[in-house]
Design an enzyme around this catalytic site. Structure first.
Site, PDB file in Angstrom:
ATOM      1  N   GLU A 104       0.809  -1.251  -0.021  1.00 53.88           N
ATOM      2  CA  GLU A 104      -0.030  -0.071  -0.005  1.00 53.88           C
ATOM      3  C   GLU A 104       1.026   1.179  -0.161  1.00 53.88           C
ATOM      4  O   GLU A 104       1.801   1.178   0.477  1.00 53.88           O
ATOM      5  CB  GLU A 104      -0.722  -0.007   1.215  1.00 53.88           C
ATOM      6  N   LYS A 150       2.714   4.486   1.157  1.00 49.76           N
ATOM      7  CA  LYS A 150       3.236   5.104   2.434  1.00 49.76           C
ATOM      8  C   LYS A 150       2.707   6.571   2.151  1.00 49.76           C
ATOM      9  O   LYS A 150       3.575   7.348   1.571  1.00 49.76           O
ATOM     10  CB  LYS A 150       4.875   4.897   2.683  1.00 49.76           C
ATOM     11  N   ASP A 189       2.462  10.483   2.920  1.00 51.32           N
ATOM     12  CA  ASP A 189       3.504  11.414   3.631  1.00 51.32           C
ATOM     13  C   ASP A 189       2.823  12.140   4.459  1.00 51.32           C
ATOM     14  O   ASP A 189       2.567  13.414   3.915  1.00 51.32           O
ATOM     15  CB  ASP A 189       4.342  11.911   2.497  1.00 51.32           C
ATOM     16  N   TYR A 244      -4.896   2.426   8.354  1.00 51.75           N
ATOM     17  CA  TYR A 244      -4.078   1.481   8.068  1.00 51.75           C
ATOM     18  C   TYR A 244      -3.589   0.667   8.892  1.00 51.75           C
ATOM     19  O   TYR A 244      -2.895  -0.334   8.699  1.00 51.75           O
ATOM     20  CB  TYR A 244      -2.585   2.098   7.054  1.00 51.75           C
ATOM     21  N   LYS A 257      10.872   2.760  -0.523  1.00 47.27           N
ATOM     22  CA  LYS A 257      10.904   4.287  -0.812  1.00 47.27           C
ATOM     23  C   LYS A 257      11.137   4.529  -2.209  1.00 47.27           C
ATOM     24  O   LYS A 257      11.657   3.839  -3.130  1.00 47.27           O
ATOM     25  CB  LYS A 257      12.037   4.945  -0.051  1.00 47.27           C
ATOM     26  N   CYS A 284      40.800  20.889  16.391  1.00 48.72           N
ATOM     27  CA  CYS A 284      39.324  21.108  16.350  1.00 48.72           C
ATOM     28  C   CYS A 284      39.187  22.457  16.375  1.00 48.72           C
ATOM     29  O   CYS A 284      39.810  23.149  16.903  1.00 48.72           O
ATOM     30  CB  CYS A 284      39.188  20.601  17.933  1.00 48.72           C
ATOM     31  N   CYS A 317      38.221  23.945  19.956  1.00 51.40           N
ATOM     32  CA  CYS A 317      38.818  24.118  21.014  1.00 51.40           C
ATOM     33  C   CYS A 317      40.253  24.146  20.976  1.00 51.40           C
ATOM     34  O   CYS A 317      41.360  24.392  21.780  1.00 51.40           O
ATOM     35  CB  CYS A 317      38.532  22.836  22.257  1.00 51.40           C
ATOM     36  N   CYS A 319      38.404  15.232  17.339  1.00 52.52           N
ATOM     37  CA  CYS A 319      38.925  16.125  18.652  1.00 52.52           C
ATOM     38  C   CYS A 319      39.589  15.370  19.746  1.00 52.52           C
ATOM     39  O   CYS A 319      39.147  14.530  20.355  1.00 52.52           O
ATOM     40  CB  CYS A 319      38.198  17.182  18.852  1.00 52.52           C
ATOM     41  N   CYS A 352      36.737  20.274  25.794  1.00 52.35           N
ATOM     42  CA  CYS A 352      36.256  20.804  24.429  1.00 52.35           C
ATOM     43  C   CYS A 352      34.837  21.462  24.614  1.00 52.35           C
ATOM     44  O   CYS A 352      33.848  20.495  24.873  1.00 52.35           O
ATOM     45  CB  CYS A 352      36.447  19.721  23.208  1.00 52.35           C
TER      46      CYS A 352
END
Ligand code: AMP
Length: 707
Positions: free
Chosen positions: A127, A129, A131, A237, A325, A430, A433, A448, A454
Site C-alpha cells: 500500500e 506510504k 507522507d 492503515y 521508498k 578542532c 577548542c 578532537c 572541548c
C-alpha cells in the site's frame, strides 16, 4: 445574557440536556459558517457566550459532557503545550528498502526468521506510504475518547480536541470492539494545501513548505479552532490496542476498518510473490503524479497476522513490514562553504553550506559531506567514489534527499568548476577548542582529542543528555542548554540536578534570565525533579558514550539490572582478562567495539567522576524485564544450541527476549537454562558438567506456554 439565564445548577438534568442540545447545535452551526465557509453568521461575543453557557451546563452536569461536545472542540486545548499520552501499544517506525534487491532481502529475512522454505506461501500487502503524520485514535464502546500523535513511539501528544475537528475521523463507530485503537495518517491534499497557503499569504501569515508540514502544523495546534479551519484528512492503515482482533489478516483488518467508516487507501493490494510486490510498487509509482496527496513509497506488510505476531518487533521497527521508498529527488546548486561541526564524541563532521535550493518541495541549504575521504573522492576502503572526483568549495553539486534523512550530495559538475578552485584541506585541529584532531587507523572520522575541555563536545553531550530518548526534560532543549552552558550554569549533566539549588534563589536566578520568568523557571525545576528518578537504560543511553545507542543501552540495562551492578561490571572489565570483560562481550548484541568504547569511557578519571556525580543525584530504577509479568523466564539467562525444529534460532531468541530472558551465545556458570536441539555438542556437554538444567525444544515451548 447571563442574568436572564437560570443558574445552571438550579436546572433539572433533563432541562439542562435539552438546553445543551440546543446550544451545541447553535455552536456547530456557527463553527460550520466560520471555519468551513469562512462566513461567520454571529459575532464573536455571541459565540463566546453560547460556549460559556454550554460549558457551565457541562460542568454542573458532568454526565452530559461528551468528548465530541463543541465545547471541547474549539479552544479547549490545554493552556501550555499538549498533555502527554503513553501509548498502550507502542507506535513504531518502519525499516526502509531503497531498491528491489533490498525488498528481496527483506522477504528472505522474514522467511528465514520464520523458518519457512522458499516454496512455502507467504503473502504480503502492499500500500502507499502516505507522507503525513501518524495518529492513534482510541475508541471505547464505539466512542472516540482520545487521539495521540506518535511522539517518540512510547509517548505522544494528546490532540483529541484537534482530531475531533477532522471530518474523515469518525466520532462514533457501530459494531466496533469495545476497545479499538485505530492508527493511520493525517495528511492534506495538494489542492487544500495550495488554497491554505494562498490564504496564509493573503493574511500575511507564514506559508508551509509542503503538505506534510502543513498537516503537522495544523494538527498540532494548541487552539483546536485553528485545526478546525484546516482541511485535514485521515487514512486508516493500522491499529494499536484492540479488545477483539479485527480479522486474521492485514487486508481483512483494513477492510473491516473501512466497513467501520474509516477512509482506507484504495491502492492497497495483496501480493503472493516478490515480483508481484514490485509490480504493485511500479504501478503506484506511476500513479504518484496524478494522486492529490503526497506519498513517498510503498509499504509491504506480512498479511497473516499470526505470522506478524511471531515476527514481532526490533527496538523501533516491526520485523514484518518494510517501506520501499521512491528514489530521492535531486537538484543542482553551488557549494558555498564547508563548515566543520564537532559532535559529542569529538567527531569532526564536514557540512556543506549550499546556495538554498528546493529539493522535492523542501528548501535545502545544508548537506552532509560525511568525512574527509568522502570529500576527497574515496570510500572507506580507499576505492574511488564519483570516479575519484573530489568536492571543492565553489563547485556545482547535485543534492538529494532520501526520506527524512539529512540531504546528501550525489555528484559534482566538473565542467562548471571554477578555474582557481583548490582541493579542500581538512583541518587537523578542532575548530572549537584547538586541540589536535586525529584519525585512528581504520576510522574514517577525525576526532578532537580535547575530551571534556572541548566546549563543543561538552555542549553536544549535554544536548544528547536532555534529548527525547535520554532524560527528555521538558523545557530544557538544545537552545537552553547552549545558553546555560555558555554562562557556566550547566557544565555537565550533574549540574542540571543542582540547577534549582544554585539558581533557584539568591543573586543569580534562572527566572531573571532573558527568556525565563517565574513560571517557566518553576516548571523547569519541576521537570528536572520529575526526572530524578529514572530507568537504568535511559541513564546508560544518556551518557552519550560512543557506539552505545538506545538498543545497546537496553541490552546492558537488562543484562545488569541495576546501576550498581552495571557500574561495577564496567569497572572490572577494564581488565581484559577478567570474567567481567568476558561477560560483557558475551551479551548478545554487544560487540567488542561497543564494550571497548564503554570501558574506555569509564576508565577516564574525569569522565568517571562526572558520571558518578550524576549518579549520586539520581534514583536509578532497576529494569523490569519487558512483558515479563508471569513469564517463567524473566531475568533468566538462556542458551540455545543445536538445531531447533519448530522455529528458527532468530525467532526463538526474539521470543525469549520478549519474555524478559537474556539470550547468551555461550554456556557459563551464569547460565540458567540450556535449550538443546538435535546435534547439540560442546555447549550441552558444558551445561551437563556445570549441572545447568537442559531441556529440549518441545519442553521449552511448553514452558513458555506455546507448546
Ligand atoms: P518512518 O517514520 O519514515 O520510519 O515511517 C514510518 C511512518 O510511516 C509511520 O509512523 C506512519 O506514520 C507512516 N506511514 C504512512 N503510510 C503508512 C502505511 N501505509 N503503513 C504504515 N505506516 C505508514
Amino acid at each position: 445574557m447571563a442574568e436572564a439565564q437560570t443558574e445552571a445548577r438550579e436546572l433539572t438534568e433533563a432541562d439542562a440536556a435539552a438546553e445543551l442540545a440546543d446550544l451545541r447545535a447553535q455552536i456547530e452551526r456557527a463553527n460550520e459558517a466560520y471555519h468551513r465557509q469562512d462566513a461567520p453568521e454571529i459575532s464573536d461575543a455571541e459565540y463566546d457566550a453560547l460556549k460559556a453557557r454550554a460549558m457551565a451546563l457541562e460542568e454542573a452536569f458532568p454526565a452530559l459532557a461528551t468528548p465530541e461536545s463543541p465545547t471541547r472542540q474549539v479552544g479547549a486545548a490545554p493552556a501550555e503545550g499538549f498533555a502527554k499520552i503513553r501509548h498502550r501499544v507502542r507506535m513504531y517506525s518502519l525499516a526502509n528498502a531503497f531498491d528491489d534487491a533490498e525488498v528481496a532481502d527483506f522477504v528472505r529475512s522474514v522467511r528465514a526468521f520464520l523458518g519457512l522454505a522458499e516454496e512455502a506461501p507467504l503473502a504480503f500487502t502492499a500500500e502507499p506510504k502516505i507522507d503525513g503524520l501518524s495518529l492513534s485514535l482510541r475508541y471505547e464502546h464505539g466512542r472516540l475518547v482520545q487521539a495521540a500523535t506518535r511522539g517518540d513511539g512510547q509517548e505522544g501528544e494528546n490532540v483529541t480536541a484537534n482530531a475531533l475537528t477532522v471530518d474523515d475521523i469518525p466520532k462514533r463507530l457501530e459494531g466496533a470492539p469495545e476497545v479499538l485503537e485505530v492508527r493511520g495518517e493525517v495528511y492534506m491534499t495538494h489542492a487544500d494545501f495550495a488554497a491554505l497557503n494562498a490564504r496564509q499569504e493573503a493574511r500575511g501569515d507564514k506559508t508551509f513548505a509542503n503538505p506534510r508540514n502543513a498537516a503537522a502544523g495544523s494538527l498540532r495546534q494548541l487552539d483546536a479552532s485553528i485545526t478546525a479551519a484546516r482541511p485535514l484528512r485521515f487514512f486508516a492503515y493500522a491499529w494499536g490496542e484492540v479488545s477483539k482482533p479485527l480479522a486474521d489478516t492485514q487486508l481483512a483488518s483494513i477492510q473491516r476498518l473501512k466497513a467501520l467508516g474509516f477512509q482506507t487507501n484504495p491502492l492497497t493490494a495483496r501480493c503472493a510473490t516478490v515480483p508481484e510486490m514490485l509490480d504493485h510498487y511500479a504501478a503506484v509509482e506511476q500513479q504518484r503524479a496524478t494522486l492529490d496527496y503526497d506519498i513517498d513509497g510503498v509499504v509491504y506488510k506480512v498479511d497473516d497476522l499470526a505470522l506478524q505476531g511471531r515476527l514481532g518487533y526490533r527496538s523501533t521497527t516491526p520485523r514484518w513490514a518494510i517501506a520501499h521508498k521512491f528514489p530521492a529527488e535531486t537538484a543542482w546548486t553551488r557549494l558555498e562553504a564547508i563548515d566543520i561541526q564537532v559532535g559529542r564524541t569529538g567527531a569532526l563532521s564536514p557540512v556543506a553550506r549550499l546556495t538554498p535550493v528546493t529539493v522535492g518541495g523542501v528548501v535545502v541549504s545544508n548537506a552532509t559531506l560525511h568525512n574527509e575521504d568522502y570529500i576527497a573522492g574515496r570510500d572507506a576502503k580507499g576505492q574511488p567514489i564519483r570516479e575519484g572526483h573530489d568536492i571543492r568549495v565553489g563547485d556545482w553539486v547535485q543534492v538529494y534527499r532520501a526520506g527524512d534523512v539529512i540531504p546528501k550530495i550525489a555528484g559534482v559538475d566538473l565542467k562548471n568548476r571554477p578555474q582557481d578552485s583548490e582541493p579542500y584541506q581538512f583541518p587537523t585541529h578542532c575548530p572549537a577548542c584547538g586541540s589536535e584532531a586525529i584519525r585512528e587507523e581504520g576510522d574514517a572520522v577525525r576526532r578532537c582529542t580535547g575530551g571534556l575541555i572541548c566546549p563543543a563536545q561538552a555542549v553536544e553531550k549535554l544536548k544528547h543528555f536532555v534529548s527525547r530518548a535520554a532524560f527528555d526534560i521538558e523545557g530544557l532543549g538544545a537552545k537552553q542548554v547552549e545558553a546555560l552552558y555558555a554562562d557556566g550554569w550547566i557544565r555537565e549533566p550533574a549540574d542540571i540536578f543542582d540547577l534549582e539549588a544554585n539558581y533557584g534563589s539568591g543573586p543569580r536566578q534562572l527566572k531573571n534570565r532573558e527568556g525565563w520568568g517565574d513560571k517557566s523557571a518553576k516548571n523547569l525545576f519541576q521537570a528536572i525533579e520529575d526526572k530524578r528518578e529514572i530507568e537504568l537504560n535511559r541513564v546508560i543511553f544518556a551518557l552519550g558514550i560512543r557506539h552505545i545507542g538506545e538498543s545497546a543501552a537496553q541490552l546492558l540495562a537488562r543484562h545488569y539490572g541495576t546501576w550498581e551492578a552495571f557500574r561495577a561490571a564496567v569497572h572490572e572489565a577494564e581488565d581484559r582478562e577478567s570474567a567481567a570483560w568476558a561477560e560483557l562481550i558475551d551479551i548478545d548484541g554487544i560487540g567488542a567495539v561497543m564494550a571497548e568504547s564503554l570501558v574506555t569511557a569509564f576508565a577516564q578519571e574525569r569522565e568517571r567522576a562526572s558520571i558518578d556525580r550524576l549518579a549520586e543525584r539520581l534514583t536509578i530504577t532497576d529494569v523490569a524485564a519487558p512483558s515479563a509479568e508471569g513469564s517463567p523466564v524473566a531475568g533468566k539467562t538462556l542458551v540455545f544450541t543445536g538445531t531447533l525444529e519448530r522455529m528458527s534460532r532468530a525467532e526463538a531468541k526474539a521470543r525469549a527476549e520478549a519474555l524478559g530472558a537474556r539470550v547468551s551465545g555461550s554456556v557459563s556458570a551464569r547460565t540458567d537454562l540450556v535449550i538443546a536441539g538435535p546435534g547439540a555438542g560442546s555447549k550441552a556437554k558444558k551445561a551437563a558438567e556445570l549441572g545447568i538444567e537442559t531441556i529440549d525444544e518441545d519442553a521449552w515451548l511448553r514452558l513458555i506456554g506455546q507448546g
